[in-house]
Design an enzyme around this catalytic site. Structure first.
Site, PDB file in Angstrom:
ATOM      1  N   ASN A 255      58.637 -19.804 -16.110  1.00 36.35           N
ATOM      2  CA  ASN A 255      59.917 -20.451 -16.394  1.00 36.35           C
ATOM      3  C   ASN A 255      59.332 -21.781 -16.920  1.00 36.35           C
ATOM      4  O   ASN A 255      58.837 -22.768 -16.302  1.00 36.35           O
ATOM      5  CB  ASN A 255      60.253 -20.830 -14.799  1.00 36.35           C
ATOM      6  CG  ASN A 255      61.669 -21.681 -14.892  1.00 36.35           C
ATOM      7  OD1 ASN A 255      61.880 -22.505 -16.035  1.00 36.35           O
ATOM      8  ND2 ASN A 255      62.601 -21.670 -14.135  1.00 36.35           N
TER       9      ASN A 255
ATOM     10  N   GLU B 102      48.083 -28.294 -11.226  1.00 38.48           N
ATOM     11  CA  GLU B 102      47.249 -29.711 -11.102  1.00 38.48           C
ATOM     12  C   GLU B 102      46.821 -29.967 -12.614  1.00 38.48           C
ATOM     13  O   GLU B 102      46.188 -30.957 -12.678  1.00 38.48           O
ATOM     14  CB  GLU B 102      46.491 -29.259 -10.276  1.00 38.48           C
ATOM     15  CG  GLU B 102      47.013 -29.609  -8.754  1.00 38.48           C
ATOM     16  CD  GLU B 102      46.335 -28.641  -7.712  1.00 38.48           C
ATOM     17  OE1 GLU B 102      45.543 -29.158  -7.015  1.00 38.48           O
ATOM     18  OE2 GLU B 102      46.097 -27.302  -7.561  1.00 38.48           O
TER      19      GLU B 102
END
Ligand SMILES: Cc1cc2nc3c(=O)[nH]c(=O)nc-3n(C[C@H](O)[C@H](O)[C@H](O)COP(=O)(O)OP(=O)(O)OC[C@H]3O[C@@H](n4cnc5c(N)ncnc54)[C@H](O)[C@@H]3O)c2cc1C
Ligand code: SF4
Lengths: 325, 701
Positions: free
Chosen positions: B590, B664
């Site tokens: 997405n 991250e």
């Protein structure tokens, strides 16, 4: 958090009679400082007297002096047309403080007597002379990177967090106070006690005195004012250095100057020595620097806040140079 | 089998968060919002000494305070099993392991009364001498058996010392990063309620299933007794990872004691000692290179701290194991146990501080060799993991570097420092590489076809606010070949079975595997005409064997960061008008939520570079700036233009959804890119974070 009673003051006299002579009572302004300290157990009042309904919430021109009620909210103060027009330094200082949400509720009076942000003061499990007289000052050997370089003592090195007060100091503000003896006025500078050996005693006025407002003398035509604040992030942080200045230059010479420093002492620091050096002299960067150096000669930095000396010096030079341009 | 698509594929499209409306309208319930009849409140009494013993608690006086129902303390607390997790061995003895550790829990009818009584509870201590002072030369530093999460402590290839002795150019520097706190917006909260011989814990955790398992063992409960529900989470950044944090165990203990539902919510100051933080690190990086900047040797040594309760060793130097080619490569870690709160995971643990060391040293090497920093990294690119020799499943670092340089406008940069003055600002640019492991862990998921035509996916996943629920909805819809509007993904419930948590950027990769596989299976069963019973038809997949059967490869996401900074010549204020990040992260499920993740990561990297520092007063063993006014996290005003881009990164060696994880990597290398830019602006190296005005002020002078 201790359970407490809450009362809304009907008028100034009623407010004063509830709080004066009652060590367990506190005025409640916007509550942005007091309520935080209550949650942390630093303040433990029995009674809160909410003063926000008192008719002290206007900014008015009183024959040239500007009178600002103690309950004028920080946002309203900064946005007021008379403030922006006559005392831009004041508007700038307020807008440099806290956040939009806080300024919407914080009051002028509450801002002037807000407590220090020293981390030991706000942690009830730590010693702190200001909170617990005689328990010691852990900041002197500990975390003090944003504490005082001027006017501190061996008992406390806290700084005053207000931006507003720094600008008011440079504007020679007077503070209106009412206690059981009635209303009176004093220069803002005289509101704050020197630190000495009793850092818990911060104000010169009697316990329970209500701040009713501040008033500002008019500035002569041609005066320029400015505020600059340095903080560790771009917004929403207390100052690590701040300068409010009022400058009148005629023919390249300083005819009047007033400088107040923030984040350096337990109260806004009027740079009287620098002002004396500058008055009547040339309005040059060299002169500004010499004056700032003279003022900071009294600085007694600690292990981790020595950076504030050059920072404050350079800030004074930058602000005055900008105003003299 | 022929399949007919009933909907256009959703993966790759910017679907907005499926729970977004619930969140912005306040309908979403977070852990501390759940209303329960008879709910009472527990409040922690924290230790006010860093080390010693509790010799007395005036329980009687506290019990007499208004509203107090009970006090939990070492003499009435249930005996807990030793599950090897010291932070959860609560009230098992009279030892104080660090300042702020719980010594009692006061339970009262309102949170205010619980708090007041807890704060007024008198505790007598017998203090002992303590040591909370982390130093790179601490005599207590030792070499642990392994470093987080399960990495070798040391790797050693070739002969580093000899190679450095013979190298044309050597960089040998020390770098420091401070303690930092995750500071998620939502504080930790846990509510335990017993009903029908089961205990349900509503809590804010990234690891619902793991927490349920560990608390079951801690309390010696029968399997299946414990249920952990964690539907919405207001940020965690590792701070709500496994193991359970003390609030969870305290809530269960208290609910058991008083026989009523109990909620334990921690205040911001209580989070600092109780829920974890990133350890401070001290790193030494030695690089040896030939005149063209080709590395002949790389050594990265790291030191960090842990508490007396658990050995927790930040994997700081592992960043250097997979980044740049060097025939002689040594990485090592040491840790010291101090009388301090227990450090835990914080976003990109290991890689975030470790990349500051290596990517800063690479910039110093570029300077020493006179090679452009981007070119230096390209010259040291490799297709096999330097430490292990394993081939990468895919490595598109070079593409990220080139694309980043192009987008940022790096070409033609004057490498000389302190040459660009613009009014009150020195200006400069800097860059760094980035990588983050692309791991996948075993997980079980179920998908049910309903007669209504809808599908329900159940997996004990977590959505920290990342968009994980949305991504899983898209993956499931495509695997089922149905519109996303017909798929409902239920997560955050340990009853859904074993699942990895939201950590290590492995969520979507781990959960997506069984979700996609179970959906394929269900679609196949439906297509082959299997009847749909009234309760629906369910397929379940456990990915354990499939994950275990993967080839032995080195799997990483890669990236590159570019920063522009302005440093005020007199005040040392550092501004970052521009950051560019380019990433190779496998398939982007997405693009909207992926971009948001990377914006968040880059912002956190910026915050780490310039602002964040938890200040420990070693005399007290406590953090002094334990609130959000004094611990500075970047505000909007600190963040300039952020440019995020992806390079194509097809990789069939990952998992069925082809994702590497991107939670991250956005933080990795950003602090170094900014520090390198500050050097370029001012000519002064910044080898210690954060680069606040006090550090940068000397730069302009
Ligand atoms: C996160 C954060 C960031 C902040 N950043 C800044 C900043 O950058 N710069 C800055 O200047 N400030 C900053 N502030 C402080 C903020 O400006 C003060 O908290 C606020 O101005 C206090 O006003 P108040 O009306 O809310 O006072 P209250 O909290 O209501 O009261 C504060 C104190 O003043 C007393 N008091 C209130 N009114 C009166 C009165 N009329 N007479 C006598 N005593 C009175 C109260 O009894 C109490 O002791 C920040 C605060 C927070 C929480
Ligand atoms: S500086 Fe003042 S406020 Fe801070 S610890 Fe010392 S005495 Fe307390």
């Amino acid at each position: 958090m201790r359970e407490f009673s809450y009362a809304r003051a009907r008028d100034v006299d009623a407010a004063v009679s509830l709080v004066a002579d009652n060590p367990g009572a506190r005025y409640l302004g916007g509550g942005t400082n007091l309520v935080d300290l209550m949650k942390l157990g630093i303040e433990r009042p029995e009674l809160l007297v909410d003063v926000t309904g008192l008719p002290l919430d206007e900014v008015v021109d009183d024959g040239g002096r500007l009178r600002i009620g103690a309950l004028v909210r920080n946002s309203d103060l900064a946005a007021h047309p008379l403030v922006r027009e006559r005392y831009p330094v004041l508007s700038q200082a307020v807008l440099n403080g806290a956040s939009g949400q806080l300024r919407n509720v914080a009051t002028t009076g509450g801002n002037l007597v807000q407590r220090t942000r020293c981390g030991y003061f706000t942690d009830p499990t730590m010693p702190c002379n200001k909170r617990m007289p005689g328990s010691g000052c852990p900041a002197i050997e500990g975390e003090h990177h944003n504490l005082a370089i001027l006017g501190a003592s061996d008992h406390c090195v806290a700084t005053h967090p207000s931006d507003l007060a720094v600008a008011l100091s440079a504007l020679d503000a007077r503070v209106g106070v009412q206690d059981l003896a009635g209303p009176h006025e004093l220069p803002l500078e005289d509101l704050y006690r020197p630190v000495g050996d009793r850092p818990d005693l911060e104000l010169t006025v009697r316990d329970g005195a209500l701040l009713t407002g501040v008033s500002l003398p008019p500035l002569p035509a041609g005066t320029r004012t400015g505020y600059r604040k340095v903080r560790e992030r771009a917004s929403y942080a207390f100052a690590i250095g701040a300068v409010a200045a009022v400058l009148v230059v005629a023919d390249g010479m300083v005819s009047d100057v007033r400088i107040a420093l923030g984040a350096v002492a337990s109260h806004p620091w009027r740079a009287r020595i620098a002002e004396r050096e500058l008055r009547g002299g040339p309005a040059t960067a060299e002169a500004f620097e010499a004056a700032a150096v003279a003022e900071l000669d009294a600085a007694r930095p600690l292990r981790d806040n020595a950076y504030k000396v050059p920072l404050t010096r350079d800030l004074v030079v930058a602000v005055l140079t900008e105003l003299a341009r | 089998m022929t399949r007919t698509w009933q909907a256009a594929p959703s993966v790759g499209h910017p679907l907005t968060r499926v729970e977004g409306l619930d969140k912005v309208t306040g309908r979403a319930r977070y852990a501390a919002d759940i209303a329960l009849p008879g709910l009472v409140y527990g409040w922690v009494v924290p230790a006010t000494i860093p080390r010693g013993r509790v010799i007395g608690i005036d329980v009687a006086a506290t019990l007499a305070m208004p509203g107090v129902l009970a006090v939990l303390h070492p003499h009435n607390a249930p005996r807990l099993a030793d599950i090897g997790e010291g932070t959860l061995a609560l009230f098992q003895n009279d030892r104080v392991a660090h300042r702020g550790a719980p010594v009692a829990l006061v339970i009262a009818d309102t949170p205010e009364r619980a708090r007041e009584a807890a704060e007024r509870t008198a505790v007598d201590y017998l203090p002992e001498p303590h040591d909370a002072d982390f130093r790179p030369d601490h005599p207590g530093l030792y070499t642990p058996d392994h470093v987080n999460p399960n990495n070798a402590t040391t790797t050693d290839k070739g002969d580093v010392d000899a190679a450095i002795a013979g190298a044309a150019v050597v960089v040998d520097r020390e770098y420091r990063t401070p303690a930092q706190h995750n500071n998620a917006m939502e504080p930790h909260s846990a509510t335990a309620v017993w009903a029908d011989d089961r205990v349900t814990l509503y809590t804010s955790t990234q690891y619902a299933y793991t927490v349920a398992q560990s608390l079951t063992r801690l309390f010696g409960l029968a399997p299946g007794t414990m249920r952990v529900v964690s539907e919405h989470i207001g940020g965690g950044f590792g701070n709500k990872g496994a193991p359970a944090r003390p609030d969870a165990a305290l809530a269960v203990m208290a609910a058991t004691l008083v026989g009523r539902p109990v909620r334990v919510t921690l205040t911001r100051p209580q989070l600092y000692p109780l829920t974890g933080y990133r350890t401070p690190t001290a790193q030494r990086v030695r690089l040896g290179a030939d005149e063209d900047g080709r590395l002949v040797a790389l050594e990265h040594r790291a030191a960090s701290q842990t508490s007396r309760l658990v050995e927790f060793t930040e994997q700081t130097a592992i960043y250097s194991r997979a980044m740049y080619a060097a025939d002689n490569l040594r990485t090592s870690h040491r840790v010291v146990a101090l009388d301090v709160p227990t450090p835990r995971w914080m976003r990109a643990p290991g890689e975030a501080p470790g990349s500051f060391g290596l990517e800063s040293a690479m910039d110093e090497l570029a300077e020493a060799c006179g090679v452009d920093p981007v070119e230096l990294r390209l010259r040291n690119d490799t297709q096999a993991e330097p430490a292990s020799g394993l081939p990468f499943s895919s490595r598109r670092l070079a593409e990220c570097l080139r694309e980043g340089a192009r987008r940022f406008g790096w070409a033609g940069r004057d490498p000389r420092p302190a040459g660009r003055r613009d009014g009150r600002w020195w200006r400069g640019t800097g860059m760094a590489g980035a990588h983050y492991p692309a791991r996948t862990a075993p997980t079980t998921a179920h998908v049910t076809a309903l007669r209504s035509g809808d599908y329900v996916v159940r997996v004990a996943a977590t959505d920290l606010g990342t968009g994980a629920r949305t991504a899983l909805t898209q993956l499931a819809a495509d695997a089922l070949e149905v519109p996303v509007t017909t798929v409902r993904v239920l997560i955050g419930d340990s009853d859904f079975g074993p699942a990895h948590g939201a950590g290590g950027s492995m969520g979507t990769a781990s959960w997506g595997w069984p979700v996609v596989t179970a959906c394929h299976d269900l679609a196949h069963r439906l297509a082959s005409g299997e009847p749909l019973p009234p309760e629906g038809l369910t397929s379940t997949f456990d990915s354990t064997d499939a994950v275990g059967a993967r080839r032995d490869l080195s799997r990483y996401a890669f990236g590159a960061h570019f920063a522009e900074v302005a440093v005020d010549v007199s005040t040392g204020e550092v501004r970052v008008p521009r950051l560019t990040g380019v990433y190779a992260v496998g398939r982007v499920v997405n693009p909207l939520t992926a971009r948001s993740q990377l914006l968040g990561g880059m912002t956190m990297g910026l915050s780490c570079a310039l602002l964040e520092e938890s200040m420990m007063d070693a005399r007290f063993g406590g953090f002094v700036n334990h609130n959000l006014a004094d611990y500075h996290v970047a505000t909007n005003a600190d963040v300039g233009e952020l440019d995020v881009a992806f390079v194509d990164d097809p990789d069939d060696e990952l998992n069925p959804s082809g994702v590497k994880g991107l939670g991250e990597i956005g933080i990795v290398g950003v602090p170094a890119a900014i520090a390198n830019a500050v050097w370029h602006a001012t000519g002064v190296r910044q080898r210690e974070l954060p680069i606040g005005p006090a550090r940068a002020i000397t730069s302009g002078q």
